[in-house]
Write a protein that holds these residues in place. Structure first.
Motif, short mmCIF file in Angstrom:
data_model
loop_
_atom_site.label_atom_id
_atom_site.label_comp_id
_atom_site.label_asym_id
_atom_site.label_seq_id
_atom_site.Cartn_x
_atom_site.Cartn_y
_atom_site.Cartn_z
N THR A 49 8.38 -21.25 2.86
CA THR A 49 7.39 -22.33 2.95
C THR A 49 8.06 -23.67 2.63
OG1 THR A 49 5.71 -20.77 2.23
CG2 THR A 49 5.12 -23.09 2.11
N ARG A 50 8.83 -23.69 1.55
CA ARG A 50 9.50 -24.95 1.14
C ARG A 50 10.51 -25.42 2.19
NH1 ARG A 50 10.02 -25.60 -4.40
NH2 ARG A 50 11.13 -27.53 -3.92
N ILE A 51 11.24 -24.45 2.79
CA ILE A 51 12.24 -24.80 3.81
C ILE A 51 11.55 -25.40 5.04
CG2 ILE A 51 13.88 -23.80 5.47
CD1 ILE A 51 14.71 -21.84 3.19
N ALA A 52 10.43 -24.78 5.45
CA ALA A 52 9.70 -25.29 6.63
C ALA A 52 9.10 -26.67 6.36
CB ALA A 52 8.60 -24.30 7.02
N GLU A 53 8.64 -26.87 5.11
CA GLU A 53 8.10 -28.20 4.75
C GLU A 53 9.19 -29.26 4.80
OE1 GLU A 53 6.47 -27.64 0.85
OE2 GLU A 53 4.64 -26.65 1.59
N HIS A 54 10.38 -28.88 4.37
CA HIS A 54 11.48 -29.84 4.26
C HIS A 54 12.12 -30.12 5.63
CE1 HIS A 54 14.73 -31.94 2.11
NE2 HIS A 54 15.55 -31.39 3.00
N PHE A 55 12.40 -29.06 6.38
CA PHE A 55 13.14 -29.24 7.64
C PHE A 55 12.24 -29.29 8.87
CE2 PHE A 55 16.36 -27.29 4.84
CZ PHE A 55 17.42 -28.16 5.03
N GLY A 56 10.97 -28.95 8.71
CA GLY A 56 10.06 -28.94 9.86
C GLY A 56 9.98 -27.56 10.49
N GLN A 57 8.94 -27.38 11.32
CA GLN A 57 8.66 -26.07 11.92
C GLN A 57 9.74 -25.62 12.89
OE1 GLN A 57 5.96 -24.03 11.06
NE2 GLN A 57 5.71 -25.57 9.45
N SER A 58 10.56 -26.56 13.38
CA SER A 58 11.60 -26.20 14.35
C SER A 58 12.64 -25.27 13.73
CB SER A 58 12.29 -27.46 14.87
OG SER A 58 12.96 -28.10 13.78
N ILE A 59 12.58 -25.13 12.42
CA ILE A 59 13.55 -24.28 11.72
C ILE A 59 13.08 -22.81 11.74
CG2 ILE A 59 12.76 -24.21 9.29
CD1 ILE A 59 16.13 -25.60 10.30
N LEU A 60 11.88 -22.57 12.31
CA LEU A 60 11.34 -21.21 12.35
C LEU A 60 11.38 -20.65 13.78
CD1 LEU A 60 8.11 -21.74 10.20
CD2 LEU A 60 10.34 -20.92 9.42
N HIS A 61 11.52 -19.33 13.87
CA HIS A 61 11.35 -18.64 15.16
C HIS A 61 9.85 -18.58 15.45
CE1 HIS A 61 15.44 -17.36 15.82
NE2 HIS A 61 15.52 -16.80 14.63
N GLU A 62 9.52 -18.22 16.69
CA GLU A 62 8.10 -18.13 17.06
C GLU A 62 7.34 -17.10 16.22
OE1 GLU A 62 7.63 -17.57 21.26
OE2 GLU A 62 8.47 -19.54 21.72
N ASN A 63 8.04 -16.06 15.77
CA ASN A 63 7.36 -15.03 14.96
C ASN A 63 7.23 -15.42 13.49
OD1 ASN A 63 9.94 -14.77 13.99
ND2 ASN A 63 10.23 -12.65 14.59
N GLY A 64 7.63 -16.67 13.17
CA GLY A 64 7.46 -17.15 11.80
C GLY A 64 8.64 -16.88 10.89
N GLU A 65 9.66 -16.18 11.42
CA GLU A 65 10.86 -15.91 10.60
C GLU A 65 11.79 -17.12 10.63
OE1 GLU A 65 12.80 -12.29 11.65
OE2 GLU A 65 11.04 -11.06 11.18
N LEU A 66 12.66 -17.19 9.63
CA LEU A 66 13.62 -18.28 9.54
C LEU A 66 14.66 -18.18 10.66
CD1 LEU A 66 14.75 -20.69 7.89
CD2 LEU A 66 16.05 -19.04 6.56
N ASN A 67 14.88 -19.30 11.32
CA ASN A 67 15.94 -19.35 12.35
C ASN A 67 17.23 -19.76 11.63
OD1 ASN A 67 17.77 -20.07 14.35
ND2 ASN A 67 16.19 -20.92 15.69
N ARG A 68 18.01 -18.73 11.25
CA ARG A 68 19.20 -18.98 10.43
C ARG A 68 20.22 -19.85 11.15
NH1 ARG A 68 19.70 -16.01 6.07
NH2 ARG A 68 17.90 -14.73 5.64
N ALA A 69 20.37 -19.62 12.44
CA ALA A 69 21.37 -20.40 13.20
C ALA A 69 21.01 -21.88 13.19
CB ALA A 69 21.46 -19.88 14.63
N ALA A 70 19.72 -22.17 13.39
CA ALA A 70 19.26 -23.58 13.39
C ALA A 70 19.45 -24.20 12.01
CB ALA A 70 17.79 -23.64 13.80
N LEU A 71 19.14 -23.42 10.97
CA LEU A 71 19.29 -23.92 9.61
C LEU A 71 20.76 -24.17 9.29
CD1 LEU A 71 17.92 -24.61 6.90
CD2 LEU A 71 18.25 -22.23 6.22
N ARG A 72 21.62 -23.22 9.67
CA ARG A 72 23.06 -23.36 9.42
C ARG A 72 23.59 -24.64 10.05
NH1 ARG A 72 24.18 -17.88 9.53
NH2 ARG A 72 24.15 -17.89 11.79
N GLU A 73 23.14 -24.88 11.29
CA GLU A 73 23.59 -26.07 12.01
C GLU A 73 23.17 -27.34 11.28
OE1 GLU A 73 22.67 -26.99 16.46
OE2 GLU A 73 23.74 -25.09 16.30
#
Length: 201
Positions: A49-73
């Motif tokens: 929740t905190r990560i999505a608030e900070h980086f925006g929803q684009s950091i999540l996959h459509e299924n609501g899981e964390l998009n690690r590759a996007a976050l790493r970048e």
């Protein structure tokens, strides 16, 4: 709770997981930092929740899981963002690892942490075990396993504590240049040693 905790570490591609699983085969509880770090950002957790608030929803996959590759970048090119993420997650990971260690029922427990010394987590354990291989073999194994370039492997190795530093801090070392059966006998010897040490804590 297992009062005696062994911190298991080693550079990328050194065979940490193989060694950890051999201890698990002997009935020893493993607490793996990599698994815990995924658990604290699973859907529905405060971490995610905190990560999505900070980086925006684009950091999540459509299924609501964390998009690690996007976050790493995002964090790789921006050190302040990486620091923000570490400040958020490291205390959560540490707390969860300690909670899991508390629940361990085996005579001793193993805490598997790739960056044991780098993150100061060796303070949480009674003794440290380093799985050691040469940088050449490390590079070769990681390239084969993860289908990455030698340069990428070198960058990862460069960001971890040096081999000499790890070895100088280790209480025990497993040389992993040989076969799995050689590894099994080394693990069996250490298992007996840790059982004796655990008896005295």
């Amino acid at each position: 709770m297992s009062n005696f905790i062994v911190g298991l570490t080693g550079g990328i591609g050194s065979g940490k997981t193989t060694v950890a699983n051999l201890f698990a085969d002997l009935g020893i509880t493993l607490v793996d930092a990599d698994i815990v770090s995924r658990e604290v950002v699973a859907p529905g957790t405060i971490g995610l929740t905190r990560i999505a608030e900070h980086f925006g929803q684009s950091i999540l996959h459509e299924n609501g899981e964390l998009n690690r590759a996007a976050l790493r970048e995002r964090i790789f090119s921006t050190p302040p963002e990486r620091e923000w993420l570490n400040n958020l997650l490291h205390p959560m990971i540490r707390q969860e690892m300690l909670a899991q260690l508390k629940k361990a029922t085996s005579p001793y427990a193993i805490l598997v942490v790739p960056l044991l010394f780098e993150n100061g987590l060796d303070r949480l354990v009674n003794c440290t075990l380093v799985v050691d291989i040469s940088p050449e073999l490390q590079t070769q194994r990681t390239m084969e396993r993860d289908s990455v370039s030698a340069k990428q492997v070198q960058n990862i190795i460069g960001s971890q504590a040096s081999r000499a530093e790890k070895l100088s801090k280790a209480d025990d070392v497993i040389d992993n240049h040989g076969t799995v059966s050689a590894l099994q006998s080394k693990v069996a010897l250490l298992h007996n040693k840790y059982l004796k040490l655990a008896d005295h804590t």
